[in-house]
Scaffold this motif. Structure first.
Motif, short mmCIF file in Angstrom:
data_model
loop_
_atom_site.label_atom_id
_atom_site.label_comp_id
_atom_site.label_asym_id
_atom_site.label_seq_id
_atom_site.Cartn_x
_atom_site.Cartn_y
_atom_site.Cartn_z
N ALA A 25 112.43 29.63 33.40
CA ALA A 25 112.63 28.81 32.18
C ALA A 25 114.06 28.48 32.37
CB ALA A 25 112.43 29.84 30.98
N THR A 26 114.37 27.44 31.29
CA THR A 26 115.85 26.98 31.46
C THR A 26 116.42 27.20 29.99
OG1 THR A 26 115.14 25.25 33.04
CG2 THR A 26 116.98 24.83 31.87
N LEU A 27 117.53 28.00 29.92
CA LEU A 27 117.95 28.17 28.78
C LEU A 27 118.79 26.98 28.37
CD1 LEU A 27 119.25 31.65 29.61
CD2 LEU A 27 117.83 31.06 27.59
N GLY A 28 118.46 26.31 26.92
CA GLY A 28 119.28 25.30 26.75
C GLY A 28 118.34 24.00 26.68
N LYS A 57 126.77 29.50 25.16
CA LYS A 57 126.56 29.34 23.75
C LYS A 57 124.84 29.74 23.59
CE LYS A 57 129.91 26.61 21.29
NZ LYS A 57 130.22 25.58 20.37
N GLU A 58 124.02 29.59 24.73
CA GLU A 58 122.69 30.09 24.82
C GLU A 58 122.62 31.57 24.95
OE1 GLU A 58 120.26 27.99 24.55
OE2 GLU A 58 121.58 26.40 24.30
N TYR A 59 123.58 32.10 25.83
CA TYR A 59 123.92 33.62 25.85
C TYR A 59 124.21 34.29 24.50
CZ TYR A 59 125.31 37.88 28.25
OH TYR A 59 125.31 39.52 28.43
N LEU A 60 125.23 33.38 23.71
CA LEU A 60 125.85 33.77 22.40
C LEU A 60 124.70 33.95 21.40
CD1 LEU A 60 128.24 34.67 20.74
CD2 LEU A 60 128.69 32.24 20.52
N ARG A 61 123.95 32.89 21.47
CA ARG A 61 122.94 32.60 20.31
C ARG A 61 121.88 33.75 20.56
NH1 ARG A 61 118.03 31.77 19.28
NH2 ARG A 61 117.18 31.68 21.41
N ILE A 62 121.46 34.32 21.74
CA ILE A 62 120.46 35.31 21.99
C ILE A 62 121.01 36.77 21.38
CG2 ILE A 62 119.50 36.87 23.74
CD1 ILE A 62 118.72 34.07 25.08
N HIS A 113 127.22 19.58 30.06
CA HIS A 113 126.05 20.61 29.42
C HIS A 113 126.71 22.27 29.81
CE1 HIS A 113 123.91 20.43 32.90
NE2 HIS A 113 123.21 21.52 32.49
N ARG A 114 127.23 22.21 31.12
CA ARG A 114 127.36 23.55 31.59
C ARG A 114 128.51 24.18 30.81
NH1 ARG A 114 128.31 21.97 37.79
NH2 ARG A 114 129.78 20.77 36.48
N VAL A 115 129.35 23.51 30.44
CA VAL A 115 130.57 23.91 29.78
C VAL A 115 129.91 25.03 28.52
CG1 VAL A 115 132.60 23.30 28.16
CG2 VAL A 115 132.03 22.24 30.54
N HIS A 116 129.03 24.52 27.64
CA HIS A 116 128.57 24.99 26.50
C HIS A 116 127.27 26.08 26.68
CE1 HIS A 116 131.08 22.03 24.66
NE2 HIS A 116 130.58 21.19 25.34
N LEU A 117 127.10 26.41 27.96
CA LEU A 117 125.79 27.17 28.04
C LEU A 117 125.92 28.50 28.09
CD1 LEU A 117 124.12 25.88 31.66
CD2 LEU A 117 123.02 26.02 29.31
#
Length: 529
Positions: A96-99, A153-158, A147-151
């Motif tokens: 799966a692709t986070l983001g 935040k996918e970790y942070l959201r979890i 978009h990689r700069v903000h990835l």
């Protein structure tokens, strides 16, 4: 019950391998990987296979796996033999692709895996290319639209949504100096990780305390940097690794204990010698129009590899180089024994490839594996063969790899056909790995060419094999990487060294056990047990 682990941006599973390697006094795994999320198809296949093996007791892989490693059976046949274990592995390793994958779907999978557990661990390393110094140099900086700069935040959201007791987040050293719109990215990430609920207010997340794994006294951002060679890893890999603890847990983690340095030769020197292959030969170049201007067009001649042709060329290059060294009044003590084989995907052996006295012997070694996996060499440009031979000879004599000025000094033909060859940007273009030191950082660039990863033995005249790179990264010898050799190199270069992850897992385990013990004490004190 083992502590549950969710692994994000999992790659080929370096962090997961380290955490799942920790066992208690009954040889039971302390951590259970419940879910590994990875977008790359080949890394996902590798994750699935390793998860499949973790369904068996530690050290008791099925015999069919070794037949697979020896290329005597197909991976599909292996899975068919053990359908229940394969089903569990397929649930654990998720492509799966986070983001991009819907958040609802991701949250559902995580909630299903964690259930009502309070004390569990989140691990992972958000993609780091945008922060790396090499990546920034290529594109001229860091940009908001990347978009990689903000990835992260996918970790942070979890973290905000599921609130693990502990998280471990890894990234490149370049993160410490990266800036976006004049603001230090690292400072922003630290602040967000401390207060995830402020970034995702609907989550009502608790705050977190962020710890260093190398010091209790944090004075600067560099205190979050782990220098792997200080902890027994045979590689000078410097990475930012953060350990976060949920705010309601009034306990602090321990730090890593330094270990004796591990030199490169001690971990790859016992592997069977293999020679490089012949690939093609540079013929000429010319400047041609390309529609918007001009570019250099290079002409190559494809070659068919054979030991006779290879050895003839290498002997010729050796004579020319020895003569060049002698003209510079440098003695060359070189009596090579050229290996005939370029290696195999599985190379049968009859002796240990690492000394039983080595401190990492048990980590690498599998007594049921009577061969070496992923130990075949690349084919090289013939001109690069001479450069590799020169570089390894030079490093043997001077104990450092040569710079571009040294290539010119010992032969004009040693300089690559590149207009910026002597600009200073390519000074370390050809880098020999020094045998009596930890290796330099293995990165995903190794999938493109081997110029930064030249073997120290001039007689082999080649770049590293996948298995040698995997040894440097501390993957066990029975770890199989799915996909082509290029894809295998890419996975190895992107991973967290499992042995380092294993040391971190000890710290996390100790913290979680103290949390549980404290909780039990509270229950006894209140009479609720």
């Amino acid at each position: 019950m083992p502590f549950s682990v969710i692994d994000l941006f999992a790659g080929p599973g370096g962090l997961a391998e380290g955490f799942s390697s920790l066992v208690d006094e009954n040889n039971q795994r302390v951590f259970k990987i419940r879910l590994s999320i990875e977008k790359d198809a080949h890394a996902h296949q590798t994750l699935t296979l390793r998860s499949f093996l973790r369904q068996f007791p530690k050290g008791e892989f099925p015999e069919e796996y070794y037949l697979f490693l020896k290329e005597k059976t197909d991976i599909r046949d292996l899975y068919k033999q053990y359908p229940a274990e394969y089903h569990e592995a397929s649930r654990e390793a998720w492509q799966a692709t986070l983001g991009q994958t819907p958040e609802k779907e991701i949250d559902g999978r995580i909630s299903e895996c964690i259930g009502n557990e309070k004390n569990w661990v989140l691990i992972g390393g958000p993609p780091c290319q945008a922060y790396s110094m090499a990546g920034r140099s290529r594109v001229g900086g860091i940009f908001e639209e990347d978009h990689r700069v903000h990835l992260y935040k996918e970790y942070l959201r979890i973290i905000a949504r599921h609130q693990p007791s502990v998280f471990v987040m890894e990234n490149v050293k370049g993160l410490l100096s990266a800036e976006l719109n004049g603001e230090k990215i690292f400072s922003k990430i630290i602040e967000d990780l401390r207060r995830p609920g402020h970034v995702f207010p609907g989550s009502e997340s608790q705050d977190y305390r962020i710890y260093s794994l190398v010091t209790h006294d944090i004075r600067s951002d560099s205190d979050y940097l782990i220098k792997s060679e200080m902890y027994g890893i045979p590689q000078k890999r410097h990475r930012v690794i953060l350990l976060g603890v949920r705010g309601d847990i009034d306990m602090s983690p321990d730090i890593l204990r330094t270990k004796r340095k591990t030199d490169l030769k001690s971990v790859i020197g016992g592997l069977p010698p293999v020679r490089s292959g012949l690939y093609r030969e540079f013929v000429s170049s010319e400047i041609v129009p390309d529609g918007t201007g001009f570019k250099k067009k290079r002409v190559y001649k494809n070659l068919t590899d054979s030991y006779a042709d290879w050895s003839e060329r290498v002997l010729k290059y050796t004579g020319e180089l020895v003569s060049s060294f002698e003209k510079q009044k440098v003695d060359v003590d070189f009596n090579p024994v050229y290996p005939q084989s370029t290696g195999e995907e599985y190379l049968k052996i009859s002796t240990d490839t690492i000394s039983p006295a080595h401190p990492h012997y048990n980590w690498y070694h599998d007594s049921r594996l009577d061969g070496v996996v992923h130990h075949s060499s690349r084919g090289h440009l013939t001109q690069d063969l001479k450069r590799y031979l020169f570089a390894s000879l030079y490093t043997r004599i001077f104990h450092k790899f040569p710079r571009m000025a040294d290539y010119r000094k010992f032969g004009e033909d040693l300089l690559p056909d590149h207009e910026n060859a002597e600009s200073g940007k390519f000074n370390d273009r050809f880098r020999v790995q020094v045998p009596d030191e930890p290796a330099t950082t293995v990165t995903s660039h190794i999938s493109k060419d081997g110029h930064y990863f030249i073997h120290y033995d001039p007689g082999q005249c080649r770049s590293l094999t996948v298995r040698e790179a995997a040894r440097i990264q501390t993957f066990p010898d029975n770890y199989f990487f799915c996909g082509s050799r290029t894809q295998q190199f890419h996975q190895v270069g992107n991973a967290v060294p499992p042995m380092l992850a294993g040391q971190i897992s000890v710290i996390v385990s100790d913290l979680l056990n103290r949390i549980n013990a404290n909780h039990q004490l509270e229950l006894w004190t209140t009479g609720e047990n």
